[in-house]
Design an enzyme around this catalytic site. Structure first.
Site, short mmCIF file in Angstrom:
data_model
loop_
_atom_site.label_atom_id
_atom_site.label_comp_id
_atom_site.label_asym_id
_atom_site.label_seq_id
_atom_site.Cartn_x
_atom_site.Cartn_y
_atom_site.Cartn_z
N SER A 129 -0.46 -14.61 3.77
CA SER A 129 0.81 -14.53 3.38
C SER A 129 1.56 -15.66 3.96
O SER A 129 1.07 -15.91 5.24
CB SER A 129 1.74 -13.19 3.54
OG SER A 129 3.14 -13.66 3.67
N TYR A 153 3.58 -5.97 9.65
CA TYR A 153 3.21 -6.67 8.41
C TYR A 153 2.89 -8.22 8.54
O TYR A 153 1.53 -8.63 8.28
CB TYR A 153 4.21 -6.57 7.12
CG TYR A 153 3.84 -7.32 5.98
CD1 TYR A 153 2.88 -6.70 4.98
CD2 TYR A 153 4.18 -8.61 5.75
CE1 TYR A 153 2.43 -7.33 3.87
CE2 TYR A 153 3.64 -9.15 4.48
CZ TYR A 153 2.92 -8.49 3.70
OH TYR A 153 2.33 -9.15 2.55
P1 NAP Z 1 1.51 -5.06 -5.62
O1 NAP Z 1 1.95 -5.50 -7.15
O2 NAP Z 1 2.12 -3.92 -4.92
O3 NAP Z 1 -0.21 -4.97 -5.70
C1 NAP Z 1 -0.68 -4.17 -4.70
C2 NAP Z 1 -1.89 -3.79 -5.13
O4 NAP Z 1 -2.72 -3.13 -4.02
C3 NAP Z 1 -2.18 -2.79 -6.42
O5 NAP Z 1 -2.86 -2.92 -7.26
C4 NAP Z 1 -2.16 -1.39 -5.64
O6 NAP Z 1 -2.80 -0.40 -6.53
C5 NAP Z 1 -3.00 -1.65 -4.57
N1 NAP Z 1 -3.12 -0.88 -3.44
C6 NAP Z 1 -2.16 -0.40 -2.82
N2 NAP Z 1 -2.59 0.41 -2.02
C7 NAP Z 1 -3.90 0.68 -2.17
C8 NAP Z 1 -4.84 1.51 -1.73
N3 NAP Z 1 -4.72 2.35 -0.64
N4 NAP Z 1 -6.16 1.55 -1.92
C9 NAP Z 1 -6.49 0.43 -3.16
N5 NAP Z 1 -5.44 -0.29 -3.64
C10 NAP Z 1 -4.12 -0.29 -2.95
O7 NAP Z 1 1.68 -6.24 -4.68
P2 NAP Z 1 0.92 -7.82 -4.78
O8 NAP Z 1 2.40 -8.62 -4.33
O9 NAP Z 1 0.43 -8.26 -5.93
O10 NAP Z 1 0.32 -7.66 -3.40
C11 NAP Z 1 -0.92 -8.24 -3.30
C12 NAP Z 1 -1.42 -9.02 -2.18
O11 NAP Z 1 -0.47 -9.90 -1.84
C13 NAP Z 1 -1.21 -8.04 -0.95
O12 NAP Z 1 -2.14 -7.93 0.02
C14 NAP Z 1 0.05 -8.59 -0.32
O13 NAP Z 1 0.48 -8.15 1.05
C15 NAP Z 1 -0.12 -10.02 -0.58
N6 NAP Z 1 1.30 -11.04 -0.58
C16 NAP Z 1 2.24 -10.58 -1.36
C17 NAP Z 1 3.37 -11.47 -1.42
C18 NAP Z 1 4.59 -11.10 -2.68
O14 NAP Z 1 5.77 -11.60 -2.13
N7 NAP Z 1 4.33 -10.26 -3.56
C19 NAP Z 1 3.62 -12.49 -0.62
C20 NAP Z 1 2.57 -12.67 0.29
C21 NAP Z 1 1.49 -12.09 0.15
P3 NAP Z 1 -2.99 1.01 -6.88
O15 NAP Z 1 -1.34 1.37 -6.45
O16 NAP Z 1 -3.09 1.32 -8.10
O17 NAP Z 1 -3.77 1.32 -5.72
#
Ligand code: NAP
Length: 263
Positions: A140, A153
């Protein structure tokens, strides 16, 4: 015709992971989709199988639970069809560090640090033996920012960035490509899940997930080590990294700096 192999995607049920799944399916990858929500994974798998004529396996796993993590780890170790790992599953927590629930922080450390470490090592070893493979670690921009958000985080994402850069050094001559992706705020469910609202983020700071993932894949195709989708002037990153590198020979010495000496 040769296929690119199988991509194992963690956090494939929504947001960035689900978007990568669609893009990698369009590139001809077979997929192993990992997350907890079986119904969502199955729905996505059915669609992608139909649209792209590929194999898609659903692997329901909570990556904070040891037996589930072991299953995914052992797939990476033993399934020679896997050529790409997307270390993407992650979460944030509600509130600043001192206000946040320590149990949630603990779970976050397991998901954002322990799981990607274990999976990156399993994939790194397997891919190195085979002389090829791709590991994408989703960090991130908060890995570079101390000024805002929950420090724990941000620190998990600094960890992912550091680990990725060290893996790049270890795997430099191996044929294995390792990329760190540093998204800025991206329109996904992560904010809702941590009790935050996308509406609190200024629209000019928030990227659509399709655009973010397309930029990250363009960075991968051009063999970038670190991809920052929003950063227009990439020289700013190179200057930052160069300043860090310039300090390295001076950080561990037999004497303290003169400003700290009594005489
Ligand atoms: P998201 O839509 O909330 O997706 C998170 C994913 O992780 C979901 O598929 C969720 O699926 C899975 N997950 C959560 N807890 C889990 C667990 N205990 N075991 C296995 N899977 C789990 O968020 P996203 O933004 O796409 O996040 C993806 C990555 O991008 C993360 O690492 C986040 O830190 C990073 N990121 C996001 C942003 C942003 O602004 N969105 C910015 C920078 C980095 P289930 O609930 O089905 O398990």
């Amino acid at each position: 015709m040769t296929t690119p192999g199988t991509a194992l995607i963690t956090g494939a049920s929504s947001g960035i992971g689900a978007t990568y799944a669609k893009r990698l399916a369009a590139r001809g990858y077979d997929l192993i989709l990992v997350a907890r929500d079986q119904a969502r994974l199955t729905h996505l798998a059915d669609n992608l199988k139909q649209q792209h004529n590929i194999q898609v396996e659903v692997m329901t796993a909570d990556l904070t639970h040891e037996p589930d993590l072991l299953r995914v780890e052992s797939a990476l170790t033993n399934n020679a069809q896997i050529t790409l790992l997307l270390n993407n599953a992650g979460m944030s927590v509600e509130g600043e560090f001192l206000d946040a629930d320590i149990a949630r922080i603990n779970t976050m450390l397991a998901l954002n640090i322990v799981a990607p470490t274990r999976l990156a090592q399993a994939a790194g070893r397997a891919f190195k033996t085979r002389g090829q493979g791709i590991i994408i670690n989703i960090a991130s921009v908060l890995s570079l920012i101390h000024e805002m958000f929950n420090g724990a985080y941000n620190a998990t994402k600094s960890y992912v960035l550091t680990l990725t850069r060290a893996m790049q050094r270890e795997l430099a001559e191996s044929g294995v490509q390792v990329q760190a992706v540093l998204p800025g705020a991206t329109r996904t469910e992560i904010f809702d899940r941590a009790g935050q609202s996308l509406n609190d983020i200024p629209a000019e700071m928030l990227m659509d997930v399709d655009e973010m993932v397309d930029a990250a894949l363009a960075g991968l195709d051009s063999k970038e080590a670190v991809t920052i989708p929003a950063l227009e002037d990439v020289q700013m990153w190179h200057d930052y990294d160069q300043a860090r590198g310039a300090m390295v020979p001076h950080l561990s010495r037999d004497r303290s700096a003169t400003r700290y000496r009594q005489n």
